[in-house]
Design an enzyme around this catalytic site. Structure first.
Site, PDB file in Angstrom:
ATOM      1  N   ASP A 328      -9.786  58.142  12.083  1.00  0.00           N
ATOM      2  CA  ASP A 328      -8.452  58.543  12.499  1.00  0.00           C
ATOM      3  C   ASP A 328      -7.842  57.377  13.267  1.00  0.00           C
ATOM      4  O   ASP A 328      -8.562  56.523  13.779  1.00  0.00           O
ATOM      5  CB  ASP A 328      -8.573  59.789  13.387  1.00  0.00           C
ATOM      6  CG  ASP A 328      -7.235  60.480  13.575  1.00  0.00           C
ATOM      7  OD1 ASP A 328      -6.260  60.053  12.937  1.00  0.00           O
ATOM      8  OD2 ASP A 328      -7.172  61.431  14.369  1.00  0.00           O
ATOM      9  N   ASN A 703     -55.101  51.207   9.715  1.00  0.00           N
ATOM     10  CA  ASN A 703     -55.864  52.258   9.036  1.00  0.00           C
ATOM     11  C   ASN A 703     -56.546  51.733   7.773  1.00  0.00           C
ATOM     12  O   ASN A 703     -57.708  52.038   7.510  1.00  0.00           O
ATOM     13  CB  ASN A 703     -54.951  53.439   8.675  1.00  0.00           C
ATOM     14  CG  ASN A 703     -54.465  54.182   9.904  1.00  0.00           C
ATOM     15  OD1 ASN A 703     -54.874  53.873  11.020  1.00  0.00           O
ATOM     16  ND2 ASN A 703     -53.603  55.154   9.726  1.00  0.00           N
ATOM     17  N   THR A 734     -54.832  51.227  19.579  1.00  0.00           N
ATOM     18  CA  THR A 734     -53.704  50.779  18.737  1.00  0.00           C
ATOM     19  C   THR A 734     -52.600  51.823  18.651  1.00  0.00           C
ATOM     20  O   THR A 734     -51.422  51.489  18.581  1.00  0.00           O
ATOM     21  CB  THR A 734     -54.180  50.412  17.318  1.00  0.00           C
ATOM     22  OG1 THR A 734     -54.896  51.529  16.771  1.00  0.00           O
ATOM     23  CG2 THR A 734     -55.069  49.192  17.333  1.00  0.00           C
TER      24      THR A 734
END
Length: 899
Positions: A328, A703, A734
């Site tokens: 706007d 992992n 970690t």
């Protein structure tokens, strides 16, 4: 109080029974009633902190691990069992702390979004948090407001309420204060009552609060309205699904490890089970959604500090992909301090000096200052209309003049005050009726009593007043017929004002003796009026908007102006802020109405300014843009903007001038109503999204490294390389400080110099998984090599060396996870103190573990300083490989561009 039939009592009776009056309650009385009735809020059933803590262990793999540990304890393995149980407890505490932090952040976010209410306290109208409303409070209701509590109407002017949230009724309900209803009137038919959670769609009123919080109608059916619902974000869902897929792969590898341990290495079943399950618990990335939520919630708070209040966490994800902003003009791109600069009366122009809302400024004609109230009857009547039709308020707050109410009315109120019109004039012309402004009529009319007659003022779009209302023209006190030539001359002058970037507002009036005019239809009231003239007002662009538009362009974001203002005014402001506009890329609402959906979609790519549009047009524009594949941010502030805000990918409501309806339909609320804040929010959104990717990339690589190390050692028929307690310890170090520290990375240089992220691209793709696997292989090769190298020194020494190497290299590798494109040498080491402290703290904990009595719990032994030095040197290899991969990708991208 909920048992009282307030709708069946008179206004006076209700006020008396509630111990209230039309002046409102005193501050002391409010404090007392807050203590007595409590806060005005719907209480939600919350999970207890004890239950939240124990839920951290509600995991099948953890159950197996604890069961195996318990058996191990019974068999006399006290140290191993105690260590594993202690680490599992620490992991639970860490998970609880993360979830608790996320909950607190979201609660803080809810408090920022607390709806406001206008209430009379000691005869002064103030705005307070809706939760602080008490029974007996006198509230003011205006178009766009959310009704803050159940209340009995005291006054009503053309009041209509959307009760669909409560009753399901799709059409607004007309409300009337001056009726007393039968005792057994159903809720849906109580025309003299308003209810919490409903919305004012038209008109205005005053009401006395009769019930709050859980004693309201909404409270009784326990419906939560206007709050953030704690639903999973798309990112959490994506990470959840990804975690389950990766978990299935890792679990399959764990089964392989278990089989090798038992059948090939003839390991004890219990030890094999402990190793496999500990590795599964560490490797399955179940903590990713929690980490993502914390980073999103903390990011949302940071955005709020920069005036961008996020209503839904998923909005942050959409911000990173946003490629078009539909803004706007008034109050967002411009400053919102609308000021009248010129008045056209008596076929001449009068200049008005002064800026902003300060009610001081001279009136100038022919380079001479004039007294506007003596210049001519026409100008005097126009200024009187500006004041009497007005519902805005002008106040000085903290040394600054401010208006409250519609911006146009605020500007006209300041104009009247500059001319010297006093408040006392209202008693001479008491208002008896209002025909409100709406987007279809584009005008507002008020009727005032003047002795034995009535005077009618109509104020609005001058071309509409000239077309539909006015038949005469006043010039220097004389009334002329409004001929087609005079009409054309006025329209041409209006066009000239607009070409100067001025918004025009027209004025007309009539005087009549008819008593029944109050009951007439608007068309009848507004006929045969005398046109007085029009004013030109201007709302200049905000400081910093031009720069924000430039930043957006560089970031690949197209900026579109969508405004209800005149075409030429919109083009003038658009050019000032750096938008490239011409007649060919500007379209008006009336032209939009002639286009079908396909034709509109074909124009979307080239249009830069949409002028004279309605909220319905906004909704069509959003739909067309989304169909073309854009991720759209759309601003809005009115009741009828709600549809467009809901349809947009990111609905942006104004915090200052926005209605409660618009705010509740939006995803993002701008506390300062500033366009530049949208661009800043997009920058912050991109940063937060990148900061979620960083710990994900870091943890998943870890992992993969753990799984490949243990599985690789088993396939190579080496002794067990990492013990269960050591695996869980690695995970603890970690997952905690370094992973969260990565979430606090400052914005990367050039984050707004790149195109938006594709909305279809997931946070983890095939490229990322291949990268995790590659880095996991590098890590496992180094750890297995270190283990093999030190085996001659004894199994415990080799295990400790491999264990320490894994911890140190993972912690140092966090430095390389700070950016996917920039190397560590291109980023300031001290720009993220949280990460640096996290890495050093975790390294210190590992050193403490191997050189203190704690080592006995992990079957570790002190390492020679020389060997520890070698470990630190080898720990740099994964970091170096990671950085070389970045340089390789950069080289390939450059080659592709030049090729």
């Amino acid at each position: 109080m909920e048992k009282e039939a307030w709708h069946a009592k008179s206004k006076e009776q209700v006020l008396e029974e509630l111990g209230s009056n039309i002046r409102g309650l005193s501050s002391d009385e409010v404090v007392y009633r807050l203590k007595r009735y409590g806060y005005n809020e719907i209480l939600e059933k919350k999970e207890s902190y004890v239950k939240m803590f124990f839920r951290q262990f509600n995991n099948f793999l953890v159950y197996i691990l604890l069961a195996a540990t318990l058996i191990s304890l019974l068999l006399g393995e006290i140290i191993d069992a105690t260590t594993i149980m202690a680490i599992v407890l620490l992991m639970g505490i860490m998970g609880y702390a993360q979830e608790y932090k996320a909950e607190k952040e979201i609660e803080a976010l809810k408090r920022m979004l607390s709806p406001k209410a206008k209430v009379f306290r000691e005869n002064e109208l103030v705005e307070v948090d809706a939760r602080e409303i008490v029974p007996g409070d006198l509230i003011k209701l205006e178009e766009g407001d959310r009704v803050p509590a159940d209340a009995r109407l005291i006054e009503s002017i053309d009041l209509e309420i959307d009760e669909s949230p409560l009753t399901g009724e799709s059409l607004p309900v007309e409300k009337v204060a001056d009726v007393i209803l039968p005792y057994d009137t159903p809720i849906a038919d109580r025309r003299n009552m308003v209810f919490m959670g409903t919305y004012v769609t038209r008109g205005q009123g005053k009401a006395v609060v009769v019930s709050t919080g859980m004693k309201t109608q909404v409270g009784r059916i326990a419906v939560k309205l206007g709050e953030i619902k704690r639903e999973k974000t798309p990112l959490e869902i994506e990470l959840d699904k990804f975690g389950k897929k990766m978990g299935a792969i890792f679990l399959a590898l764990m089964v392989l490890v278990f089989i090798i341990e038992i059948f090939v290495k003839s390991e004890n079943i219990l030890n094999a089970l402990l190793l496999s399950v500990a590795l599964a618990v560490a490797a399955v990335p179940e903590g990713l959604p929690a980490i993502a939520t914390i980073i999103l919630a903390i990011g949302a708070r940071k955005m709020a500090q920069r005036n961008a209040i996020v209503r839904k966490l998923s909005t942050i994800e959409a911000l990173g992909s946003c490629n078009i902003i539909c803004s706007d003009k008034t109050g967002t791109i411009t400053s919102g301090e609308m000021t009248v600069n010129k008045i056209h009366v008596d076929e001449v122009d009068v200049k008005v000096e002064g800026t902003g809302f300060k009610p001081i400024g001279s009136f100038v004609y022919n380079s001479k200052k004039i007294d506007p109230l003596k210049f001519s009857n026409t100008l005097e009547l126009l200024l009187l209309a500006s004041f009497l039709y007005n519902d805005a308020e002008l106040k000085k707050k903290n040394g600054r003049w401010m208006t409250k109410g519609p911006p146009t009315e605020g500007a006209l109120l300041v104009l009247a005050k500059k001319a010297g019109i006093k408040e006392s004039i209202k008693s001479e012309y008491p208002r008896v009726k209002v025909i409100p402004f709406d987007r279809f009529r584009k005008r507002k009319t008020t009727i005032h009593k003047e002795g034995n007659r009535y005077i009618v003022f109509t104020v609005g779009a001058p071309e509409i007043i000239l077309e539909k209302c006015a038949s005469k023209l006043m010039v220097k006190g004389n009334i002329k017929e409004l001929t087609s030539q005079l009409r054309e001359a006025l329209l041409e002058r209006i066009e000239n004002y607009a070409s100067e970037g001025l918004r025009t507002i027209g004025f007309a009036y009539r005087v009549c003796d008819e008593r029944d005019i109050i009951d007439n239809d608007p068309e009848e009231v507004e006929r045969d009026m005398i046109f007085l003239g029009f004013v030109g007002m201007r709302d200049p662009p905000r400081p910093g908007v031009r720069e924000a538009v430039e930043i957006a362009k560089k970031a690949g974001i197209k900026v579109i102006m969508v405004t209800g203002d005149h075409r030429i005014t919109a083009m003038s402001i658009a050019k000032e802020i750096g938008l490239e506009v011409s007649e060919s890329n500007v379209i008006e609402g009336k032209e939009l109405e002639t286009l079908n959906e396909r034709e509109l979609e074909s124009l979307i790519d080239r249009i830069v300014v949409y002028a004279r549009v309605t909220p319905e047009h906004k909704a069509r524009i959003v739909k067309a843009m989304k169909k073309k594949g854009y991720i759209v941010a759309m601003t809005g502030d009115g009741v009828n903007d709600a549809l467009a805000l809901k349809l947009a990918d990111i609905g942006v409501a104004m915090g200052i001038r926005g209605t409660e309806v618009a705010k509740e339909a939006a995803d993002l609320v701008l506390a300062d109503d500033n366009f530049a804040t949208i661009v800043e929010a997009i920058k912050e959104g991109r940063t937060i999204y990148e900061n979620i990717r960083k710990p994900i990339n870091y943890l998943l690589t870890c992992n993969f490294g753990e799984v490949f190390t243990v599985a690789g050692a088993d396939v190579a028929l080496l002794p067990t390389i990492l013990r269960p307690a050591q695996i869980l310890w690695i995970n603890l170090l970690t997952d905690a400080l370094p992973a969260l520290g990565l979430g606090f990375e400052p914005p990367e240089p050039g984050i707004m110099d790149r195109p938006p992220r594709s909305g279809r691209k997931g946070i983890v793709g095939l490229r990322e998984i291949l990268n995790y696997a590659l880095m996991g292989l590098v890590i496992s090769f180094l750890v297995i090599s270190m283990f093999t190298l030190y085996l001659p020194k004894g199994l415990a020494y080799a295990e400790t060396a491999a264990f320490t190497l894994f911890v140190i290299l993972e912690l140092l590798r966090a430095l390389g996870s700070r950016s996917e494109k920039r190397t560590i040498f291109e980023l300031s080491l001290l720009s993220n103190p949280y990460l640096i402290m996290g890495i050093f703290s975790s390294i210190a904990l590992q050193i403490l573990l191997i050189y203190s009595p704690l080592g006995v719990f992990f079957k570790s032994t002190p390492l020679a300083i020389k060997d520890l030095s070698i470990i630190f040197l080898l720990s740099l290899i994964p970091l170096i490989v990671n950085e070389l991969l970045k340089l390789g990708e950069r080289f390939l991208r450059k080659s592709d561009r030049h090729g």
